[in-house]
Every structure is written in structure tokens, then in C-alpha cells.
Design an enzyme around this catalytic site. Sequence first.
Site, short mmCIF file in Angstrom:
data_model
loop_
_atom_site.label_atom_id
_atom_site.label_comp_id
_atom_site.label_asym_id
_atom_site.label_seq_id
_atom_site.Cartn_x
_atom_site.Cartn_y
_atom_site.Cartn_z
N ARG A 141 0.86 -1.19 0.00
CA ARG A 141 0.00 0.00 0.00
C ARG A 141 0.90 1.24 0.00
NH1 ARG A 141 -3.97 -2.02 4.93
NH2 ARG A 141 -4.85 -3.84 3.86
N ASP A 180 2.30 4.93 -0.11
CA ASP A 180 1.73 6.17 0.43
C ASP A 180 1.41 7.17 -0.66
OD1 ASP A 180 2.11 5.16 2.98
OD2 ASP A 180 3.98 6.24 3.33
N ARG A 215 11.13 5.82 4.16
CA ARG A 215 11.30 7.28 4.16
C ARG A 215 11.93 7.77 5.46
NH1 ARG A 215 5.45 9.15 3.09
NH2 ARG A 215 6.38 11.18 3.63
#
Length: 243
Positions: free
Chosen positions: A49, A51, A196
Site C-alpha cells: 500500500r 503512500d 522514508r
Amino acid sequence: MRVRAVVAYDGTDYGGFQRQTNAPTVQAALEVALARVTQEAVTVLAAGRTDAGVHAAGQVIAFDTDWRHTLGDLQRALNAVLPADVAVSEVEAAAGDFHPRYDARSRWYRYSVYNASVRWPLSRRYSLHVAVPLDLTMMQQAAQLLVDERDFATFGRPPKQGGVTVRRVLVAEWKGKSAWLTFDIEANAFLYRMVRSIVGTLLQVGMGRMSVEEFVTALESCDRSLAGPTAPPHGLCLMEVKY
């Protein structure tokens, strides 16, 4: 039959992969295209999934359909009606119980950085501009310490509250040529925003704001407050899902 497909997309204008009620998503774009082509209500399963703003070159999806023509015809039909920023690059038949997320052995992400004093507008959608010089050697020294099976709670949270935060990182490597830098990371799975957060912290090392020793302390602490700023999404791309 169950179909397995590889999808590429520019995530700039999407609220992520997973269907939402308040933003356009890649899953919704795929399901609308599938409904138009197959005349069926189709639900898409995905390997990850991603972002909002994150891109993909190798997202893997699966769906069930009664499509009676060739898979090549299905691929061509889907690409004819999908938005210009989404494309199906591969299509094949899969086992009826294939699940792109749960059957995956590992996922490979790449984060791109443009490290120069002046920004490069042509890369702004797909790389992070960092104006201050980065020490690639120090960033790689820190990155190598990620390769292990360990608790990565410093860099993210599990998809479900109370879930485990142990992951196995197989590859973590910075490469660079001139101003263009890339960080490749492969793991059996990732925590929410883990890549990230790792990139943002490694950039602190590259800027000289954090030593390699301090990076190790943060990594071993399992304390989110010790991680650096989370890198923005537009530099991140899901490159490949391995089975």
C-alpha cells in the site's frame, strides 16, 4: 481465473495505492478500468500500500475475472482506458490462491536524491533535491548496519496496532554518479513509512548532523523520537516485488 499483473504508476496525483473515500487512488483507477473492460465488479489485491505521492515501477496486483479473451487482449484493453500515469506492464495467469502481499518474499524500494546546489526542475517529481553536499561514504557506512533481522521500531510502526516491528533487511545501499544518488533497500517487509524514515535519518548522517555512532544508537533504541525527519514521498519508488 486469478490474474497476476505488474503495474507502474506516477503517484504524484494519487492519495496512495489503497482505495479511499476522500482522494483518488491507484487501486480505484485500476478497478474502474477493470470494470469498464470486463463489465464486472473487480476487487484488486496489491503487494504493497504505497503512500500518497510514492511511485511504483513494479507493483504487483491480483484480481479474479471471467475474462474470455487472451491475457494480451486484457493488457491492451486496460492500458487503453487507464489514466496516462498508470500502466500495466505484465499480465499472466496465477494460481487461484495467489496473494501478491502474503506470498511475497521481499520488496525492493529505491529512493532518489538530486544533490546539487541548484535544483533540477525536470526531476522534481521523482527525486528529492538536497542543496548541501552529502557524504556518500558516511551514509553507506550507516546503511550497511541496517542489513540484519532486527527490531526497526525507530523507523516506523506496524500496519496494525500492537503488531511486531521486527523486519529482515537484505540490501541497503547508496550509489552515486555526479549529483544523482540512489538508495536501494530490500526487505522481507516494511513498517509504515519505514523507508522514508530511514532515508531521512541517513541524510542527516550525510549532512554531518548525525554521526554513524549516533545512527547506531538511534537504530538500537527502538525510539521513534531519535529518527531524523521523514523524507518526502516523491523520491520513493517501489521497484520490484519478489516471489
